[in-house]
Motif scaffolding. Structure first.
Motif, PDB file in Angstrom:
ATOM      1  N   GLY A   1       9.100 -10.129  -1.457  1.00 51.52           N
ATOM      2  CA  GLY A   1       9.421 -10.300  -0.037  1.00 51.52           C
ATOM      3  C   GLY A   1       9.307  -9.072   0.939  1.00 51.52           C
ATOM      4  N   GLU A   2       9.134  -7.882   0.196  1.00 55.19           N
ATOM      5  CA  GLU A   2       9.208  -6.737   1.062  1.00 55.19           C
ATOM      6  C   GLU A   2       7.981  -5.915   0.956  1.00 55.19           C
ATOM      7  OE1 GLU A   2      12.372  -4.481   0.066  1.00 55.19           O
ATOM      8  OE2 GLU A   2      13.944  -5.898   0.680  1.00 55.19           O
ATOM      9  N   GLY A   3       6.743  -6.500   0.355  1.00 52.41           N
ATOM     10  CA  GLY A   3       5.697  -5.870   0.127  1.00 52.41           C
ATOM     11  C   GLY A   3       4.317  -6.604   1.208  1.00 52.41           C
ATOM     12  N   ASP A   4       3.255  -6.663   0.629  1.00 49.72           N
ATOM     13  CA  ASP A   4       2.114  -6.918   1.536  1.00 49.72           C
ATOM     14  C   ASP A   4       1.690  -8.488   1.409  1.00 49.72           C
ATOM     15  OD1 ASP A   4       1.921  -4.257   2.696  1.00 49.72           O
ATOM     16  OD2 ASP A   4       0.351  -3.691   1.405  1.00 49.72           O
ATOM     17  N   VAL A   5       2.248  -9.181   0.594  1.00 53.32           N
ATOM     18  CA  VAL A   5       2.262 -10.486   0.268  1.00 53.32           C
ATOM     19  C   VAL A   5       2.348 -11.336   1.344  1.00 53.32           C
ATOM     20  CG1 VAL A   5       2.557 -12.642  -1.205  1.00 53.32           C
ATOM     21  CG2 VAL A   5       2.269 -10.303  -2.369  1.00 53.32           C
TER      22      VAL A   5
ATOM     23  N   THR B   1       0.787  -1.271  -0.134  1.00 52.19           N
ATOM     24  CA  THR B   1       0.021   0.101  -0.089  1.00 52.19           C
ATOM     25  C   THR B   1       0.760   1.131  -0.092  1.00 52.19           C
ATOM     26  OG1 THR B   1      -0.115  -0.361   2.323  1.00 52.19           O
ATOM     27  CG2 THR B   1      -2.074  -0.970   1.096  1.00 52.19           C
ATOM     28  N   THR B   2       1.876   1.262   0.415  1.00 46.84           N
ATOM     29  CA  THR B   2       3.122   2.306   0.429  1.00 46.84           C
ATOM     30  C   THR B   2       3.771   2.431  -0.797  1.00 46.84           C
ATOM     31  OG1 THR B   2       4.586   0.995   1.882  1.00 46.84           O
ATOM     32  CG2 THR B   2       3.164   2.242   2.827  1.00 46.84           C
ATOM     33  N   LYS B   3       4.492   1.391  -1.369  1.00 45.36           N
ATOM     34  CA  LYS B   3       5.371   1.177  -2.497  1.00 45.36           C
ATOM     35  C   LYS B   3       4.759   0.983  -3.681  1.00 45.36           C
ATOM     36  CE  LYS B   3       9.518   0.636   0.480  1.00 45.36           C
ATOM     37  NZ  LYS B   3      10.566  -0.030   0.516  1.00 45.36           N
ATOM     38  N   GLY B   4       3.385   0.380  -3.676  1.00 41.87           N
ATOM     39  CA  GLY B   4       3.119  -0.176  -5.031  1.00 41.87           C
ATOM     40  C   GLY B   4       3.684  -1.411  -5.282  1.00 41.87           C
ATOM     41  N   PHE B   5       4.092  -1.630  -6.547  1.00 40.28           N
ATOM     42  CA  PHE B   5       4.819  -2.484  -7.371  1.00 40.28           C
ATOM     43  C   PHE B   5       6.279  -2.194  -7.103  1.00 40.28           C
ATOM     44  CE2 PHE B   5       0.962  -3.144  -9.665  1.00 40.28           C
ATOM     45  CZ  PHE B   5       0.468  -4.376  -9.234  1.00 40.28           C
ATOM     46  N   ASP B   6       6.713  -0.974  -6.476  1.00 38.62           N
ATOM     47  CA  ASP B   6       8.222  -0.619  -6.428  1.00 38.62           C
ATOM     48  C   ASP B   6       8.439  -1.779  -5.189  1.00 38.62           C
ATOM     49  OD1 ASP B   6       8.344   0.995  -8.378  1.00 38.62           O
ATOM     50  OD2 ASP B   6       7.996   2.829  -7.091  1.00 38.62           O
TER      51      ASP B   6
END
Length: 307
Positions: free
Chosen positions: A260-264, A251-256
């Motif tokens: 391993g560092e996102g919301d998945v 939600t903060t970085k989008g696809f950037d």
């Protein structure tokens, strides 16, 4: 959907997996002695997923020739290649590069599906989209692959609403299925931000309405996080999932967000994939880069999906 169609789909997925194992069993990346895929196929832990890694063709930078693309991926430790159609290289170049490196081509992406849509209001554009998809199937077969990734359309106003995309794309896809079945090339639907099938139940029902074993899901793990957890989609789609696109999203970085560092929730994704007994190809779809960047992508795929 009837039981016979479900059984056909399960048979095709099992056959696809067997073909993948046979194709990559002799792939020997120079940096590891034996390919990770061959090791997993030979004696993988029952708790680990049997997956084969690739990246999108356009992600591979610093590779002026087709052989360079293959060679870089082999040296890093990827298990195979995904190509594109239309392409500015020949099937002969691809076959030679595959033979030289031992890396199989697992499939390709229909690169025109966004602009020449099967859901377009203009029937002539839809016919062109069908012709392009048919050529992609021919190219895939010529390259040695067995799937074409397709975005079936886009919700784009009153003349191209959700129902239009559903009905028009199904008509177009059905036109190429005789060729797909003849050549052994599956048409796999990717879930993207196109306003179409934004719940797992919708995508399930869309694939089931086509009701053909040569059509399945090319499930993008990161694309759905905006709508609902990836693991819920996996359980709902089940054996309809033939291949995976791998990325993260936050939600903060989008696809950037790096893999391993996102919301998945990768632990939950792994568990869901085990529950549906998934095995097969997973292809990273993130920003491209040089050898160092692609090495990091491979490590992140291992850490998230093979942990």
């Amino acid at each position: 959907m009837n039981a016979t169609a479900s059984n056909r789909r399960n048979f095709l997925r099992q056959a696809t997996t067997a073909a993948a194992i046979a194709a990559i069993g002799s792939a020997i990346p120079t940096n590891s002695g034996e390919s990770a895929a061959a090791q997993r196929a030979a004696g993988a832990s029952p708790d680990k997923l049997q997956l084969y890694k690739a990246v999108k063709w356009g992600m591979i930078e610093g590779a002026p020739t087709v052989l360079d693309h293959f060679q870089i991926c082999k040296e890093i430790g990827y298990d195979g290649m995904e190509l594109i159609s239309p392409a500015d290289f020949s099937a002969e170049e691809v076959r030679k590069a595959s033979d030289a490196t031992g890396l199989p081509v697992h499939g390709l992406v229909d690169m025109k599906h966004w602009d020449v849509r099967l859901s377009a209001p203009d029937a002539k554009v839809r016919d062109e989209g069908v012709a392009i998809l048919r050529q992609a199937i021919l190219d895939c077969h010529a390259f040695g692959g067995f799937s074409v990734l397709l975005v079936p359309g886009r919700v784009n106003g009153a003349d191209e609403n959700h129902d239009h995309v559903w009905q028009r794309s199904i008509v177009g896809i059905r036109q190429v299925l005789p060729l797909a079945s003849k050549l052994g090339v599956r048409v796999l639907i990717e879930n993207v931000w196109n306003g179409f099938c934004e719940t797992p139940e919708q995508l399930r029902d869309y694939i089931d309405e086509i009701d053909n074993p040569w059509v399945g899901s090319y499930f993008d793990i990161g694309n759905v996080v905006k709508f609902s957890p990836s693991e819920n989609w996996i359980r709902t789609l089940g054996s309809r999932i033939v291949k995976l696109d791998v990325k993260d999203w936050s939600t903060t970085k989008g696809f950037d967000a790096k893999i391993g560092e996102g919301d998945v929730n990768w632990a939950a994704v792994r568990e869901a994939l085990r529950e549906i007994k998934f095995s097969g190809w997973c292809t990273a779809e993130v920003a491209g880069g040089d050898r160092e960047w692609l090495t990091d992508v491979a490590k992140r795929m291992d850490q998230t999906l093979l942990a």
